[in-house]
Design an enzyme around this catalytic site. Structure first.
Site, short mmCIF file in Angstrom:
data_model
loop_
_atom_site.label_atom_id
_atom_site.label_comp_id
_atom_site.label_asym_id
_atom_site.label_seq_id
_atom_site.Cartn_x
_atom_site.Cartn_y
_atom_site.Cartn_z
N HIS A 75 -9.06 -4.05 -1.80
CA HIS A 75 -8.06 -3.26 -1.05
C HIS A 75 -8.39 -1.77 -1.14
O HIS A 75 -8.41 -1.08 -0.11
CB HIS A 75 -6.66 -3.54 -1.63
CG HIS A 75 -5.58 -2.70 -1.04
ND1 HIS A 75 -4.55 -3.22 -0.28
CD2 HIS A 75 -5.35 -1.35 -1.10
CE1 HIS A 75 -3.76 -2.22 0.12
NE2 HIS A 75 -4.22 -1.08 -0.38
N GLU A 76 -8.64 -1.28 -2.36
CA GLU A 76 -8.88 0.16 -2.52
C GLU A 76 -10.18 0.58 -1.84
O GLU A 76 -10.23 1.64 -1.20
CB GLU A 76 -8.91 0.54 -4.01
CG GLU A 76 -7.61 0.31 -4.76
CD GLU A 76 -6.39 0.89 -4.08
OE1 GLU A 76 -6.52 1.89 -3.35
OE2 GLU A 76 -5.30 0.32 -4.26
N CYS A 96 0.85 -1.18 0.00
CA CYS A 96 0.00 0.00 0.00
C CYS A 96 0.89 1.24 0.00
O CYS A 96 1.89 1.28 0.72
CB CYS A 96 -0.89 -0.02 1.24
SG CYS A 96 -2.01 1.39 1.34
N HIS A 132 -10.07 1.31 1.84
CA HIS A 132 -9.61 2.65 2.24
C HIS A 132 -10.79 3.59 2.49
O HIS A 132 -10.68 4.52 3.30
CB HIS A 132 -8.73 3.26 1.15
CG HIS A 132 -7.31 2.77 1.15
ND1 HIS A 132 -6.43 3.04 2.17
CD2 HIS A 132 -6.61 2.04 0.24
CE1 HIS A 132 -5.25 2.49 1.89
NE2 HIS A 132 -5.33 1.89 0.72
NI NI Z 1 -3.68 0.96 -0.18
#
Ligand code: NI
Length: 178
Positions: free
Chosen positions: A145-146, A103, A149
């Site tokens: 994953h994104e 990341c 966030h």
């Molecule tokens: Ni990330």
């Protein structure tokens, strides 16, 4: 526009639940400028994707893909360049697979994370056009994953076995870059 500074783990702004993109912003210069900054920042850092909170913007916007072969993920298949606003992820079944993640907000490190193998994701691009895809593998991993966030979740929070967490250059010395 310009590559922006990426917030690093420990910054409280990475832990917020981001706000939905309001209807009035779709097709606007403001949203187009945000997307341009995200692209420039992602490419400057050789990221596979980036989320708006990582540059301090409290909106549910992520971008990913479109970089061809990525030097930070040399074994990964290509993903089409995508701007995704107000995303919704639906796992297609219970299957999950472990994979190494990094990341831009956690530089120099990698950790092994289990993600759903097959997902459907929906949302809108920056013009407001609908996006509806069914994907698997690395593409599905990047989206999960994104989108994490946007809910204040960084991948280290999802590592089951912290022995599978370490410095990229130590874990993968064969990679020329990290
Ligand atoms: Ni990330």
């Amino acid at each position: 526009m310009t590559a922006r500074a990426v917030l690093r783990m420990g910054d409280a702004r990475l832990l917020r639940i981001a706000q939905p993109v309001p209807e009035a912003l779709f097709g606007s210069e403001e949203l187009a400028n945000l997307v341009t900054d995200l692209i420039d920042t992602m490419r400057a850092e050789s990221g596979a994707g980036i989320a708006a909170p990582q540059i301090g913007c409290d909106l549910r916007v992520v971008i990913f893909g479109g970089t061809g072969r990525n030097p930070r993920y040399p074994d990964a298949p290509e993903i089409p360049y995508t701007v995704l606003c107000n995303p919704v992820i639906e796992p297609l079944d219970d299957a999950r697979e472990a994979g190494w993640e990094g990341c831009l907000s956690v530089p120099g490190l990698r950790g092994e994370v289990k993600r759903f193998s097959r997902i459907r994701y929906t949302g809108r691009d920056s013009a407001g056009h609908a996006i509806d895809r069914t994907v698997e593998g690395f593409h599905a991993r990047v989206v999960q994953h994104e989108c994490d966030h946007l809910d204040g979740i960084l991948y280290p929070m999802r590592i089951d076995d912290l022995r599978r967490f370490g410095f990229t250059t130590t874990l993968f010395p064969e990679w020329a870059t990290q």
